[in-house]
Design a protein around this motif. Structure first.
Motif, PDB file in Angstrom:
ATOM      1  N   UNK A   5       0.856  -1.187   0.000  1.00 45.11           N
ATOM      2  CA  UNK A   5       0.000   0.000   0.000  1.00 45.11           C
ATOM      3  C   UNK A   5       0.892   1.238   0.000  1.00 45.11           C
ATOM      4  N   UNK A   6       0.462   2.263  -0.717  1.00 40.24           N
ATOM      5  CA  UNK A   6       1.164   3.535  -0.766  1.00 40.24           C
ATOM      6  C   UNK A   6       0.163   4.643  -0.465  1.00 40.24           C
ATOM      7  N   UNK A   7       0.540   5.520   0.451  1.00 38.41           N
ATOM      8  CA  UNK A   7      -0.288   6.668   0.808  1.00 38.41           C
ATOM      9  C   UNK A   7       0.258   7.884   0.072  1.00 38.41           C
ATOM     10  N   UNK A   8      -0.636   8.626  -0.577  1.00 34.24           N
ATOM     11  CA  UNK A   8      -0.242   9.845  -1.285  1.00 34.24           C
ATOM     12  C   UNK A   8      -0.885  11.018  -0.566  1.00 34.24           C
ATOM     13  N   UNK A   9      -0.073  12.016  -0.277  1.00 29.71           N
ATOM     14  CA  UNK A   9      -0.567  13.216   0.397  1.00 29.71           C
ATOM     15  C   UNK A   9      -0.199  14.443  -0.427  1.00 29.71           C
ATOM     16  N   UNK A  10      -1.094  15.428  -0.413  1.00 33.62           N
ATOM     17  CA  UNK A  10      -0.813  16.692  -1.105  1.00 33.62           C
ATOM     18  C   UNK A  10      -0.075  17.603  -0.140  1.00 33.62           C
ATOM     19  N   UNK A  11       1.000  18.201  -0.610  1.00 35.36           N
ATOM     20  CA  UNK A  11       1.782  19.123   0.207  1.00 35.36           C
ATOM     21  C   UNK A  11       1.189  20.532   0.130  1.00 35.36           C
ATOM     22  N   UNK A  12       1.559  21.360   1.085  1.00 37.39           N
ATOM     23  CA  UNK A  12       1.056  22.733   1.098  1.00 37.39           C
ATOM     24  C   UNK A  12       1.466  23.507  -0.147  1.00 37.39           C
ATOM     25  N   UNK A  13       2.596  23.141  -0.749  1.00 36.54           N
ATOM     26  CA  UNK A  13       3.067  23.844  -1.945  1.00 36.54           C
ATOM     27  C   UNK A  13       2.413  23.328  -3.226  1.00 36.54           C
ATOM     28  N   UNK A  67      -9.091   2.376   0.912  1.00 37.59           N
ATOM     29  CA  UNK A  67     -10.173   3.050   0.227  1.00 37.59           C
ATOM     30  C   UNK A  67     -10.151   4.519   0.599  1.00 37.59           C
ATOM     31  N   UNK A  68     -10.901   5.308  -0.111  1.00 36.86           N
ATOM     32  CA  UNK A  68     -11.056   6.731   0.183  1.00 36.86           C
ATOM     33  C   UNK A  68     -12.497   6.939   0.613  1.00 36.86           C
ATOM     34  N   UNK A  69     -12.681   7.626   1.723  1.00 34.40           N
ATOM     35  CA  UNK A  69     -14.027   7.896   2.239  1.00 34.40           C
ATOM     36  C   UNK A  69     -14.298   9.388   2.149  1.00 34.40           C
ATOM     37  N   UNK A  70     -15.401   9.751   1.542  1.00 36.69           N
ATOM     38  CA  UNK A  70     -15.822  11.145   1.471  1.00 36.69           C
ATOM     39  C   UNK A  70     -16.989  11.331   2.428  1.00 36.69           C
ATOM     40  N   UNK A  71     -16.780  12.072   3.533  1.00 36.22           N
ATOM     41  CA  UNK A  71     -17.857  12.254   4.500  1.00 36.22           C
ATOM     42  C   UNK A  71     -18.986  13.109   3.927  1.00 36.22           C
ATOM     43  N   UNK A  72     -20.177  12.878   4.414  1.00 37.97           N
ATOM     44  CA  UNK A  72     -21.336  13.680   3.995  1.00 37.97           C
ATOM     45  C   UNK A  72     -21.139  15.110   4.495  1.00 37.97           C
ATOM     46  N   UNK A  73     -21.552  16.049   3.708  1.00 37.10           N
ATOM     47  CA  UNK A  73     -21.364  17.473   4.053  1.00 37.10           C
ATOM     48  C   UNK A  73     -22.266  17.917   5.153  1.00 37.10           C
TER      49      UNK A  73
END
Length: 73
Positions: A5-13, A67-73
């Motif tokens: 498994x590989x986790x990808x994160x977006x950096x602040x830049x 998996x990716x979970x998108x919480x209800x707004x």
């Protein structure tokens, strides 16, 4: 063949970082998601090749699903 498994994160830049819970210290950085996955694939292969060359055990993946979970707004 093992699958890690590989986790990808977006950096602040705006760039991206990737890491694997099963391979501490194996990381990659790049400007796009595709590029960070390419870099991470190369980093994982390099790391595992090094372990094998040094006669060290190759860790077995412990992650069985992601998996990716998108919480209800």
């Amino acid at each position: 063949m093992s699958t890690y498994a590989v986790i990808i994160e977006r950096a602040e830049d705006g760039g991206f970082g990737a890491w694997s819970p099963d391979l501490p210290g194996v990381v990659a950085l790049a400007d796009t998601e595709d590029a960070v996955l390419d870099e991470m694939r190369a980093a994982v292969e390099f790391h595992l090749d090094g372990l094998r060359e040094d006669g060290l055990p190759v860790p077995h993946p412990s992650t069985v699903a992601a998996t990716v979970i998108t919480p209800a707004a």
